[in-house]
Design a protein around this motif. Structure first.
Motif, PDB file in Angstrom:
ATOM      1  N   GLU A   1       3.457   5.688  -5.930  1.00 27.26           N
ATOM      2  CA  GLU A   1       3.375   5.641  -7.387  1.00 27.26           C
ATOM      3  C   GLU A   1       2.470   6.730  -7.944  1.00 27.26           C
ATOM      4  O   GLU A   1       2.595   7.114  -9.105  1.00 27.26           O
ATOM      5  CB  GLU A   1       2.860   4.271  -7.839  1.00 27.26           C
ATOM      6  CG  GLU A   1       2.949   4.038  -9.330  1.00 27.26           C
ATOM      7  CD  GLU A   1       2.467   2.656  -9.731  1.00 27.26           C
ATOM      8  OE1 GLU A   1       2.582   2.311 -10.918  1.00 27.26           O
ATOM      9  OE2 GLU A   1       1.966   1.922  -8.858  1.00 27.26           O
ATOM     10  N   SER A   2       1.561   7.250  -7.116  1.00 25.06           N
ATOM     11  CA  SER A   2       0.621   8.273  -7.576  1.00 25.06           C
ATOM     12  C   SER A   2       1.249   9.661  -7.671  1.00 25.06           C
ATOM     13  O   SER A   2       0.639  10.580  -8.187  1.00 25.06           O
ATOM     14  CB  SER A   2      -0.596   8.323  -6.647  1.00 25.06           C
ATOM     15  OG  SER A   2      -0.211   8.724  -5.340  1.00 25.06           O
ATOM     16  N   PHE A   3       2.478   9.828  -7.175  1.00 32.87           N
ATOM     17  CA  PHE A   3       3.132  11.124  -7.211  1.00 32.87           C
ATOM     18  C   PHE A   3       3.508  11.492  -8.650  1.00 32.87           C
ATOM     19  O   PHE A   3       4.078  10.673  -9.358  1.00 32.87           O
ATOM     20  CB  PHE A   3       4.403  11.112  -6.347  1.00 32.87           C
ATOM     21  CG  PHE A   3       4.144  11.306  -4.883  1.00 32.87           C
ATOM     22  CD1 PHE A   3       3.222  10.519  -4.215  1.00 32.87           C
ATOM     23  CD2 PHE A   3       4.824  12.267  -4.165  1.00 32.87           C
ATOM     24  CE1 PHE A   3       2.982  10.671  -2.861  1.00 32.87           C
ATOM     25  CE2 PHE A   3       4.595  12.440  -2.810  1.00 32.87           C
ATOM     26  CZ  PHE A   3       3.669  11.644  -2.153  1.00 32.87           C
ATOM     27  N   PRO A   4       3.253  12.731  -9.080  1.00 36.89           N
ATOM     28  CA  PRO A   4       3.673  13.164 -10.429  1.00 36.89           C
ATOM     29  C   PRO A   4       5.200  13.225 -10.530  1.00 36.89           C
ATOM     30  O   PRO A   4       5.894  13.458  -9.536  1.00 36.89           O
ATOM     31  CB  PRO A   4       3.061  14.565 -10.563  1.00 36.89           C
ATOM     32  CG  PRO A   4       2.006  14.644  -9.503  1.00 36.89           C
ATOM     33  CD  PRO A   4       2.469  13.763  -8.389  1.00 36.89           C
ATOM     34  N   ASP A   5       5.704  13.058 -11.752  1.00 32.90           N
ATOM     35  CA  ASP A   5       7.159  13.046 -11.971  1.00 32.90           C
ATOM     36  C   ASP A   5       7.810  14.348 -11.531  1.00 32.90           C
ATOM     37  O   ASP A   5       8.852  14.342 -10.863  1.00 32.90           O
ATOM     38  CB  ASP A   5       7.463  12.804 -13.461  1.00 32.90           C
ATOM     39  CG  ASP A   5       6.698  11.621 -14.005  1.00 32.90           C
ATOM     40  OD1 ASP A   5       6.508  10.669 -13.242  1.00 32.90           O
ATOM     41  OD2 ASP A   5       6.299  11.660 -15.179  1.00 32.90           O
TER      42      ASP A   5
ATOM     43  N   THR B   1       0.827  -1.206   0.000  1.00 29.95           N
ATOM     44  CA  THR B   1       0.000   0.000   0.000  1.00 29.95           C
ATOM     45  C   THR B   1       0.860   1.255   0.000  1.00 29.95           C
ATOM     46  O   THR B   1       0.568   2.232  -0.705  1.00 29.95           O
ATOM     47  CB  THR B   1      -0.927   0.016   1.232  1.00 29.95           C
ATOM     48  OG1 THR B   1      -1.763  -1.143   1.211  1.00 29.95           O
ATOM     49  CG2 THR B   1      -1.786   1.266   1.243  1.00 29.95           C
TER      50      THR B   1
ATOM     51  N   ARG C   1       5.564  -3.167  -8.253  1.00 25.50           N
ATOM     52  CA  ARG C   1       4.172  -3.613  -8.293  1.00 25.50           C
ATOM     53  C   ARG C   1       4.005  -4.818  -9.217  1.00 25.50           C
ATOM     54  O   ARG C   1       3.345  -5.806  -8.873  1.00 25.50           O
ATOM     55  CB  ARG C   1       3.278  -2.466  -8.771  1.00 25.50           C
ATOM     56  CG  ARG C   1       1.824  -2.853  -8.994  1.00 25.50           C
ATOM     57  CD  ARG C   1       0.969  -1.630  -9.243  1.00 25.50           C
ATOM     58  NE  ARG C   1       1.490  -0.822 -10.329  1.00 25.50           N
ATOM     59  CZ  ARG C   1       1.266  -1.062 -11.620  1.00 25.50           C
ATOM     60  NH1 ARG C   1       0.553  -2.131 -11.970  1.00 25.50           N
ATOM     61  NH2 ARG C   1       1.738  -0.263 -12.547  1.00 25.50           N
TER      62      ARG C   1
ATOM     63  N   PHE D   1       2.351   1.661  -3.472  1.00 29.35           N
ATOM     64  CA  PHE D   1       1.324   2.038  -4.444  1.00 29.35           C
ATOM     65  C   PHE D   1       0.915   3.501  -4.256  1.00 29.35           C
ATOM     66  O   PHE D   1       0.598   4.194  -5.226  1.00 29.35           O
ATOM     67  CB  PHE D   1       0.109   1.127  -4.317  1.00 29.35           C
ATOM     68  CG  PHE D   1       0.407  -0.317  -4.612  1.00 29.35           C
ATOM     69  CD1 PHE D   1       1.561  -0.682  -5.310  1.00 29.35           C
ATOM     70  CD2 PHE D   1      -0.456  -1.322  -4.197  1.00 29.35           C
ATOM     71  CE1 PHE D   1       1.845  -2.012  -5.574  1.00 29.35           C
ATOM     72  CE2 PHE D   1      -0.183  -2.653  -4.472  1.00 29.35           C
ATOM     73  CZ  PHE D   1       0.971  -3.000  -5.159  1.00 29.35           C
ATOM     74  N   PHE D   2       0.945   3.976  -3.020  1.00 29.67           N
ATOM     75  CA  PHE D   2       0.656   5.388  -2.762  1.00 29.67           C
ATOM     76  C   PHE D   2       1.736   6.279  -3.379  1.00 29.67           C
ATOM     77  O   PHE D   2       1.441   7.313  -3.988  1.00 29.67           O
ATOM     78  CB  PHE D   2       0.556   5.632  -1.259  1.00 29.67           C
ATOM     79  CG  PHE D   2       0.494   7.087  -0.879  1.00 29.67           C
ATOM     80  CD1 PHE D   2      -0.659   7.825  -1.090  1.00 29.67           C
ATOM     81  CD2 PHE D   2       1.604   7.713  -0.320  1.00 29.67           C
ATOM     82  CE1 PHE D   2      -0.711   9.170  -0.752  1.00 29.67           C
ATOM     83  CE2 PHE D   2       1.551   9.056   0.025  1.00 29.67           C
ATOM     84  CZ  PHE D   2       0.401   9.786  -0.183  1.00 29.67           C
TER      85      PHE D   2
ATOM     86  N   GLN E   1       6.847   1.048 -10.163  1.00 26.33           N
ATOM     87  CA  GLN E   1       6.057   0.320 -11.155  1.00 26.33           C
ATOM     88  C   GLN E   1       6.540  -1.123 -11.283  1.00 26.33           C
ATOM     89  O   GLN E   1       5.734  -2.068 -11.297  1.00 26.33           O
ATOM     90  CB  GLN E   1       6.145   1.023 -12.508  1.00 26.33           C
ATOM     91  CG  GLN E   1       5.421   2.343 -12.574  1.00 26.33           C
ATOM     92  CD  GLN E   1       5.563   3.012 -13.927  1.00 26.33           C
ATOM     93  OE1 GLN E   1       6.265   2.517 -14.809  1.00 26.33           O
ATOM     94  NE2 GLN E   1       4.906   4.143 -14.103  1.00 26.33           N
TER      95      GLN E   1
ATOM     96  N   LEU F   1       9.988   6.363  -9.749  1.00 20.62           N
ATOM     97  CA  LEU F   1       8.671   5.894 -10.184  1.00 20.62           C
ATOM     98  C   LEU F   1       8.747   4.604 -11.007  1.00 20.62           C
ATOM     99  O   LEU F   1       7.922   3.698 -10.800  1.00 20.62           O
ATOM    100  CB  LEU F   1       7.953   6.997 -10.955  1.00 20.62           C
ATOM    101  CG  LEU F   1       7.552   8.216 -10.110  1.00 20.62           C
ATOM    102  CD1 LEU F   1       6.845   9.265 -10.965  1.00 20.62           C
ATOM    103  CD2 LEU F   1       6.654   7.805  -8.949  1.00 20.62           C
TER     104      LEU F   1
END
Length: 273
Positions: free
Chosen positions: A104-108, A98, A159, A101-102, A156, A152
């Motif tokens: 991973e949501s951050f913008p580059d 978790t 995951r 995965f959280f 990925q 990032l």
């Protein structure tokens, strides 16, 4: 070879599109000029001397170094974190997944800004300068650009590798090795890993193209003398062609060799227990 030729021809045809687009904007079909643009490549020796005789080769080598260092780091850390996570019990494993995965949501761009800001804050608080946050004077920096580029993609790959490892964990051969008394770490590294790595290799193709798209942002924000930055400042059909080929060829040969090797293993049953 057919894939290589078709890809090269496609890149060559795309490199002349700016002339056609300009003609369309003027209400003309500049087919003759488009053909002349494509013939700039020939003779090939003159073309290579013109562009590699300048600093283009240095720009390309710097971008490729950062790209492949980031890819290797992302793959290594993703597999390392996957193996560590798999050693935990199910509840702890879900919490770790978790968290990743959280992230991973951050913008580059936000990731790069946070890393640069962290370096500045560390320097302010301790006086220790971890790394330069921008290139000056034509020098090269690696640590922060590689770190920012791989974060990032590493998440990925983590995951994807977790899904692959967990799928392998449910197979019968894992239960058999457990019954024979092998430890969980040995099963992960020796048995599950060599089966899962094939799937991870094929999935990493998408990660590579994702990293290429982020390389331009990275070079701009770190003021890196890379080919992406140079291409944005001096866009031309010829430079586009040599830039795309410089990235495409090493990636194509690496993944072609990897596909040949792993598919041969699968055909021989080498990845099966």
């Amino acid at each position: 070879m057919l894939q290589l030729v078709v890809a090269f021809v496609g890149i060559l045809l795309i490199s002349g599109l700016p002339i056609l687009i300009t003609g369309f904007q003027q209400g003309e079909f500049l087919w003759k000029e488009y053909g002349q643009q494509l013939l700039v490549l020939f003779p090939l020796s003159n073309f290579m001397d013109q562009y590699y005789g300048s600093h283009i080769g240095d720009y390309i080598s710097y971008s490729l170094e950062v790209l492949f260092l980031a890819l290797i780091s992302a793959v290594f850390l993703a597999l390392l974190f996957t193996i560590i996570t798999m050693l935990f019990k199910e509840r702890a494993r879900q919490r770790i997944k978790t968290l990743f995965f959280f992230l991973e949501s951050f913008p580059d761009i936000l990731v790069i800004l946070l890393v640069q800001l962290t370096v500045i804050m560390i320097h302010k608080q301790t006086g220790v300068f971890v790394s330069k946050i921008a290139v000056t004077g034509g020098e090269r920096i690696y640590m922060l650009p590689v770190f920012c580029l791989m974060i990032l993609p590493m998440i990925q790959l983590y995951r994807l590798s977790m899904l692959t490892f967990e799928a392998e964990e449910r197979k019968m051969y894992v239960e058999l090795t457990k019954s024979l008394g092998f430890s969980k770490l040995i099963i992960l590294i020796i048995h599950i890993f060599r089966n899962a790595v094939i799937s991870i290799f094929f999935q990493s193709k998408k990660t590579m193209w994702f990293m290429l798209s982020n390389l331009f942002i990275l070079e701009r924000m770190f003021n890196m003398p890379g080919i992406m930055y140079h291409l944005s400042e001096h866009l031309s059909g010829e430079l586009f062609l040599i830039t795309v080929c410089s990235f495409f060829l090493p990636v194509f040969f690496i993944y072609s060799f990897g596909e040949w090797y792993f598919l041969r293993r699968l055909n021989r049953g080498g990845a099966l227990e």
